[in-house]
Design an enzyme around this catalytic site. Structure first.
Site, mmCIF file in Angstrom:
data_model
loop_
_atom_site.group_PDB
_atom_site.id
_atom_site.type_symbol
_atom_site.label_atom_id
_atom_site.label_comp_id
_atom_site.label_asym_id
_atom_site.label_seq_id
_atom_site.Cartn_x
_atom_site.Cartn_y
_atom_site.Cartn_z
ATOM 1 C CE LYS A 107 13.533 -14.304 -17.840
ATOM 2 N NZ LYS A 107 12.954 -12.950 -17.954
HETATM 3 C C1 PLP Z 1 12.042 -12.604 -18.902
HETATM 4 C C2 PLP Z 1 11.160 -11.434 -18.640
HETATM 5 C C3 PLP Z 1 9.989 -11.184 -19.390
HETATM 6 C C4 PLP Z 1 9.580 -12.042 -20.550
HETATM 7 O O1 PLP Z 1 9.139 -13.303 -20.165
HETATM 8 P P1 PLP Z 1 9.102 -14.495 -21.221
HETATM 9 O O2 PLP Z 1 8.746 -15.695 -20.459
HETATM 10 O O3 PLP Z 1 10.465 -14.558 -21.843
HETATM 11 O O4 PLP Z 1 8.052 -14.122 -22.227
HETATM 12 C C5 PLP Z 1 9.199 -10.102 -19.043
HETATM 13 N N1 PLP Z 1 9.556 -9.272 -18.037
HETATM 14 C C6 PLP Z 1 10.670 -9.476 -17.306
HETATM 15 C C7 PLP Z 1 10.998 -8.502 -16.243
HETATM 16 C C8 PLP Z 1 11.504 -10.561 -17.573
HETATM 17 O O5 PLP Z 1 12.620 -10.727 -16.845
#
Ligand code: PLP
Length: 435
Positions: A107
């Site tokens: 993120k």
């Molecule tokens: C947010 C997140 C996901 C999922 O990603 P999306 O874009 O919501 O599908 C997977 N793994 C981690 C560690 C995350 O923080």
């Protein structure tokens, strides 16, 4: 770039407006009206380009009418100043580690990109932009760190008191400058309700310039397409198809890949790997999309019962189940299977997956069993194993060293402001802020 709302394709707004708004007024998600193609020269040259150079080319193609070139260049160079290793763990299996940013999860790509974009868009404004985020853990820390020290922007994070891990709390509640953490005496839903109420409160709207930085902002998808181009350029050879396995929650990461594919990147298949929250795999198998309350699992950043990017994917595929099935191979896995995988891959290959990464790897292996032709697979590792240290250490029977980003914030003092879960208190707090 012109954009429409998934609920009204006849009206367009600018990229700047879409980024600052987040969600369309009609509740739809913004989508680009046209998706440009990268030219063939880019594809032949990308294997010799760095991640930043590839990101810059893609970004320029998408945003050249919206932002001057030298600003675009600055944004990619500043935002992605960390490693993005591509680790080969087996023949034809690569792990793309997206967790080397400041909060150790993928993120960071979106948060760091979005903060710099917003900072450019609000240049010269006479008011500060105030970003409100309700978080159940990981989004808050990525946003807090992504916007830390960005001029003209204040970030206010609401998190539920005593309901997140110490590590998560320390990652977002120990910052100073433009980041304020509010510890709400309530649940995550209370935090979310307070934020929603603030957006419709006329006193607050008059005094403060409010926006959100949640997962549905179109700005997040753009950097999430860059690493598909990058990884593809490093693993492609002429004989083999390239597939990507993506551990999915709100399906934003995989939508970034779909954007790359629409720009011409010849990805053969996406493996949408989920935990027990298998709404999308079920849909691909049965044709019925049935949102569910989220189930709690060990890959908790993927505990989503109604993925927020779903309307975007439906829009991209013209609501056609058949077309979606051509591009997406669904797979879902239990916590037991995920833990077994963490243990086995560690003992067999000395590689440590976090629970989310392990789900992605399982998806890739399932796809390999199903198709017999030779393919190269890239699986996206979305979080550093140290972020889920207690689960991972239990399986591998070894201590995981905390990366410096984490150990540094554990030593810092928590600076959050405690508030009750009612709107009046939250409003008073916001009204006391300078606009
Ligand atoms: C947010 C997140 C996901 C999922 O990603 P999306 O874009 O919501 O599908 C997977 N793994 C981690 C560690 C995350 O923080």
């Amino acid at each position: 770039m012109k954009l429409y709302s998934t609920r009204n394709k006849n009206q367009f707004i600018s990229f700047e407006q879409a980024v600052l708004k987040g969600l369309a007024d009609d509740g739809g998600l913004f989508m680009p009206a046209t998706i440009p193609q990268m030219d063939s020269k880019f594809y032949t040259e990308m294997k010799n380009k760095s991640f930043q150079e590839i990101g810059f080319e893609v970004e320029k193609k998408l945003l050249m009418d919206d932002i001057p070139e030298h600003i675009l260049q600055n944004i990619v160079e500043n935002a992605f100043n960390f490693d993005i290793p591509l680790v080969k763990i087996e023949d034809n299996v690569y792990v793309l580690e997206l967790f080397h940013g400041p909060t150790l999860a993928f993120k960071d790509f979106a948060a760091r990109f979005m903060s710099r974009l917003m900072s450019y868009f609000i240049r010269g404004a006479d008011k500060k932009l105030t970003i409100l985020v309700a978080t159940s853990g990981d989004t808050g820390s990525a946003v807090a760190n992504g916007f830390y020290g960005i001029p003209g922007i204040e970030v206010i994070i609401l998190y539920p008191s005593r309901k997140i891990s110490t590590l998560q709390e320390k990652q977002m509640a120990t910052l100073d400058k433009n980041i304020t953490a509010l510890e709400i005496d309530g649940t995550f839903d209370d935090c979310q309700r307070l934020v929603k109420q603030a957006f419709v409160d006329s006193d607050l709207r008059e005094k403060l310039w409010l926006t959100s930085a949640n997962s549905i902002n179109i700005a997040r998808l753009i950097p999430q397409s860059f690493y598909y181009f990058y990884a593809f350029s490093r693993v492609a050879n002429n004989q083999k198809n390239v597939v990507f396995s993506v551990p999915c929650g709100n399906f934003g990461n995989i939508t970034g890949g779909m954007l790359a594919k629409r720009m011409g990147l010849p990805i053969t298949k996406f493996i949408a790997a989920t935990n027990a929250n298998d709404i999308v795999p079920q849909y691909l198998q049965t044709g019925a999309y049935l949102p569910q309350p989220a189930k709690k699992t060990i890959s908790n950043a993927m505990d989503v019962g109604d993925p927020s990017n779903w309307d975007r994917i439906m829009d991209l595929y013209g609501k056609s189940l058949e077309k979606l099935k051509q591009d997406v191979f669904p797979a879902s896995f239990s916590d037991e299977k995920t833990k077994d995988t963490i243990r086995q891959i560690f003992s067999g290959k000395s590689y440590v997956f976090d629970p989310h990464g392990a789900v992605g790897y399982l998806g890739l292996k399932k796809y390999f069993e199903k198709v017999k032709e030779k393919v190269v697979g890239v699986t996206l590792a979305t979080a550093h194993p140290a972020k889920f240290g207690d689960i991972v250490e239990n399986e591998i029977n070894e201590k995981i060293e905390l990366p410096p980003q984490l150990s540094a914030c554990l030593d810092k003092e928590k600076k959050s402001i405690m508030l009750p879960g009612d709107f009046e208190a939250f409003k008073d707090f916001l009204m006391s802020q300078s606009g």
